[in-house]
Design a protein around this motif. Structure first.
Motif, short mmCIF file in Angstrom:
data_model
loop_
_atom_site.label_atom_id
_atom_site.label_comp_id
_atom_site.label_asym_id
_atom_site.label_seq_id
_atom_site.Cartn_x
_atom_site.Cartn_y
_atom_site.Cartn_z
N LEU A 1 0.84 -1.20 0.00
CA LEU A 1 0.00 0.00 0.00
C LEU A 1 0.87 1.25 0.00
O LEU A 1 1.92 1.29 0.65
N GLU A 2 0.43 2.26 -0.72
CA GLU A 2 1.10 3.56 -0.71
C GLU A 2 0.36 4.45 0.28
O GLU A 2 -0.73 4.97 -0.02
N ILE A 3 0.90 4.58 1.48
CA ILE A 3 0.21 5.30 2.55
C ILE A 3 0.88 6.65 2.75
O ILE A 3 2.09 6.74 2.94
N VAL A 4 0.07 7.72 2.73
CA VAL A 4 0.57 9.07 2.95
C VAL A 4 0.69 9.30 4.46
O VAL A 4 -0.24 9.01 5.21
N LEU A 5 1.84 9.82 4.89
CA LEU A 5 2.07 10.06 6.32
C LEU A 5 1.39 11.35 6.75
O LEU A 5 1.71 12.43 6.25
N PRO A 6 0.44 11.28 7.68
CA PRO A 6 -0.20 12.50 8.17
C PRO A 6 0.78 13.40 8.91
O PRO A 6 1.61 12.92 9.68
N VAL A 7 0.69 14.69 8.68
CA VAL A 7 1.58 15.65 9.34
C VAL A 7 1.36 15.58 10.84
O VAL A 7 0.23 15.60 11.33
N GLY A 8 2.48 15.48 11.59
CA GLY A 8 2.42 15.57 13.04
C GLY A 8 1.81 14.38 13.74
O GLY A 8 1.52 14.47 14.95
N ILE A 9 1.64 13.23 13.07
CA ILE A 9 0.94 12.11 13.71
C ILE A 9 1.68 11.61 14.95
O ILE A 9 1.06 11.23 15.95
N SER A 10 3.01 11.64 14.93
CA SER A 10 3.77 11.16 16.10
C SER A 10 3.53 12.07 17.30
O SER A 10 3.44 11.59 18.44
N PHE A 11 3.42 13.36 17.06
CA PHE A 11 3.25 14.31 18.16
C PHE A 11 1.87 14.20 18.79
O PHE A 11 1.75 14.08 20.02
N PHE A 12 0.80 14.20 17.96
CA PHE A 12 -0.52 14.16 18.61
C PHE A 12 -0.83 12.75 19.12
O PHE A 12 -1.63 12.60 20.05
N THR A 13 -0.19 11.71 18.57
CA THR A 13 -0.36 10.37 19.14
C THR A 13 0.26 10.29 20.53
O THR A 13 -0.34 9.76 21.47
N PHE A 14 1.47 10.83 20.67
CA PHE A 14 2.12 10.81 21.98
C PHE A 14 1.34 11.64 23.00
O PHE A 14 1.31 11.30 24.18
N GLN A 15 0.74 12.72 22.56
CA GLN A 15 -0.06 13.53 23.50
C GLN A 15 -1.29 12.75 23.94
O GLN A 15 -1.68 12.81 25.11
N GLY A 16 -1.91 12.02 23.00
CA GLY A 16 -3.05 11.19 23.37
C GLY A 16 -2.66 10.11 24.36
O GLY A 16 -3.37 9.85 25.35
N ILE A 17 -1.51 9.48 24.15
CA ILE A 17 -1.02 8.47 25.09
C ILE A 17 -0.71 9.09 26.44
O ILE A 17 -1.02 8.51 27.50
N SER A 18 -0.13 10.29 26.42
CA SER A 18 0.19 10.99 27.66
C SER A 18 -1.07 11.19 28.50
O SER A 18 -1.06 10.96 29.71
N TYR A 19 -2.15 11.61 27.86
CA TYR A 19 -3.39 11.85 28.60
C TYR A 19 -3.90 10.56 29.24
O TYR A 19 -4.22 10.52 30.44
N VAL A 20 -3.96 9.49 28.46
CA VAL A 20 -4.50 8.23 28.96
C VAL A 20 -3.64 7.69 30.11
O VAL A 20 -4.16 7.29 31.16
N VAL A 21 -2.35 7.67 29.92
CA VAL A 21 -1.46 7.11 30.95
C VAL A 21 -1.46 7.98 32.20
O VAL A 21 -1.45 7.47 33.33
N ASP A 22 -1.46 9.31 32.03
CA ASP A 22 -1.49 10.19 33.21
C ASP A 22 -2.76 9.99 34.01
O ASP A 22 -2.73 9.99 35.26
N VAL A 23 -3.89 9.83 33.33
CA VAL A 23 -5.15 9.59 34.04
C VAL A 23 -5.11 8.22 34.73
O VAL A 23 -5.53 8.07 35.88
N ALA A 24 -4.59 7.22 34.02
CA ALA A 24 -4.52 5.87 34.60
C ALA A 24 -3.63 5.84 35.83
O ALA A 24 -3.93 5.14 36.81
N ARG A 25 -2.52 6.60 35.81
CA ARG A 25 -1.61 6.62 36.94
C ARG A 25 -2.10 7.51 38.08
O ARG A 25 -1.60 7.44 39.20
#
Length: 468
Positions: free
Chosen positions: A120-144
């Motif tokens: 598959l030829e998949i286009v990389l969304p701009v900034g996906i690593s940054f907003f993914t890490f922020q989403g993980i940060s929210y979930v993990v911070d709430v869980a902890r």
């Protein structure tokens, strides 16, 4: 929509005016900021807006469920794992399928297996690593329990999408950002002078230094390293070290300044990294939001340095390998992470924590050149070209002449000199300008903008970290 453009200036002026006119109506103000952030992201690629919204919805739903589940329960751990797993799966498909898919197919062919993996030829969304890490940060911070789950889903959606740091950071923790949404912003607390200095400094570093080095030296040399002599390759390596620092720190500075003008505080993301006297210190100074994220969400949960020297070295290698892959799906990034991981492990084993005086200066020079070796891997599109650059540095098979000019050499020296300014120098500059009348500082800022535009090369190059 790039920061140093008229388009962004118009966009920000509209958002700035609307934001402060709605400051006494918080929910309407946050709705406006969210819609503006979505518009900002859609200007890159409208179809990926759904991905951004889906990422935020995943984080909000996980926080909503975690807030209603008792601590220590299996259900709570399952919700956390499912949400983080979905974030990582999304990141993996968009960012890594194009790399691992062909590699797995080739491995299967060597083993005589026909793996059912479509190309598959998949286009990389701009900034996906940054907003993914922020989403993980929210979930993990709430869980902890480090952050409370936001009662209003609008807060979570705005936290994930807030446009100043959306596409290239800094990575802002939920525990740091969400409390700032709890109270209406106050215009009398906005650090106008510091915000202006950060934005102007960022524009200078990006437009003049980073773009000047890219177009005048780095890009031409790295496009065909075999055709250039050792001097060009050394200068291009130093030039790229300065370019990537000025490019990325410029984005962070502008993002911090823009957020400050809207009444929000972002943490510092760079602290003169090339003066570090150990590689561990370098990572405390370079891309601070990423290095602290990897430390708190990966290195420490793996055991950190609490389970003996061998486990510590293994943890350092794993974290830096994953940090390399975070930057991109290529073997050069894997090698870059491996280089840093091995060097950190050797430092740890030797007990090296830096030094003072002339030993400290020698250590800083050594660390800088180790980092530059990593930048060669980082900049090269593949391992073969990186090998050409390394060979050319010492064998110099290309032309003896140099592409560098007095201007590009001066930009390199200026970029390095920024790392040796005394600590707190920007605060002292701000204190001096705070005594000026607002109109005088405004005139100076306007003149600086005109000068930056005149000195820098034509065109506006995207920020390097947009691809991550």
């Amino acid at each position: 929509m790039l920061f140093p453009t008229v388009q962004f200036l118009v966009f920000f002026c509209v958002v700035f005016a609307a934001h402060w006119s709605l400051a006494d109506r918080p929910r309407l103000d946050k709705t406006m900021l969210l819609l503006a952030s979505w518009f900002f992201y859609a200007s890159w690629h409208p179809s990926f807006l759904a991905l951004l919204i889906g990422s935020a919805a995943n984080s909000w739903l996980a926080g909503f469920l975690l807030d209603r589940l008792p601590q220590g329960t299996r259900a709570r751990r399952a919700v956390t794992a499912a949400s983080v797993g979905l974030h990582l799966l999304t990141l993996g498909v968009f960012k890594y399928y194009g790399f691992f898919g062909p590699e797995l197919l080739a491995l299967g062919a060597r083993l005589g297996l026909a793996l059912p993996l479509p190309l598959l030829e998949i286009v990389l969304p701009v900034g996906i690593s940054f907003f993914t890490f922020q989403g993980i940060s929210y979930v993990v911070d709430v869980a902890r329990g480090d952050a409370r789950a936001a009662r209003d889903p609008l807060d979570v959606f705005l936290y994930i999408a807030f446009f100043p740091h959306l596409v290239a950071g800094p990575i802002v923790r939920a525990a740091h950002f969400l409390p700032q949404l709890a109270a209406p912003p106050r215009a009398d607390r906005v650090p106008l002078v510091m915000a202006g200095l950060l934005i102007l400094g960022g524009l200078f570093k990006k437009t003049v230094i980073a773009n000047g080095l890219a177009t005048g030296l780095v890009d031409p040399v790295f496009a065909d390293p075999a055709a250039h002599g050792a001097l060009d390759l050394w200068l291009a390596t130093y030039g790229y070290a300065v370019q990537i620092y000025c490019d990325f720190s410029a984005y962070s500075d502008i993002a911090i300044g823009v957020a400050a003008l809207l009444g929000f505080h972002f943490p510092r993301n760079f602290d003169q990294p090339y003066r570090a006297r150990s590689l561990a210190e370098f990572w405390r100074r370079w891309h601070i939001s990423l290095s602290s994220f990897l430390r708190d969400y990966l290195y420490r949960p793996l055991g950190g340095n609490r389970r003996g020297p061998r486990r510590t070295m293994a943890n350092l290698l794993l974290v830096m390998l994953l940090g390399g892959l975070w930057h991109g799906a290529a073997w050069t990034f894997v090698l870059w992470g491996l280089l840093h991981g091995l060097a950190l492990a050797v430092e740890r084993a030797a007990g090296w924590k830096g030094a003072a005086g002339w030993r400290g200066l020698l250590a800083a020079i050594l660390v800088f050149h180790l980092v530059c070796a990593g930048w060669i891997l980082f900049r090269s599109p593949d391992a073969a070209m990186a090998g050409e650059v390394f060979a050319g540095l010492f064998l110099g098979a290309g032309e003896v002449g140099t592409r560098a000019t007095g201007w590009t050499v001066g930009l390199i020296l200026l970029g390095l000199a920024l790392h040796w300014l005394p600590a707190g120098w920007l605060g002292r500059v701000e204190a001096a300008f705070r005594t000026w009348p607002a109109w005088a500082f405004g005139l100076l800022a306007g003149a600086a903008l005109v000068a930056i535009d005149a000195i820098g090369p034509d065109g506006v190059a995207p920020f390097i970290y947009f691809q991550f």
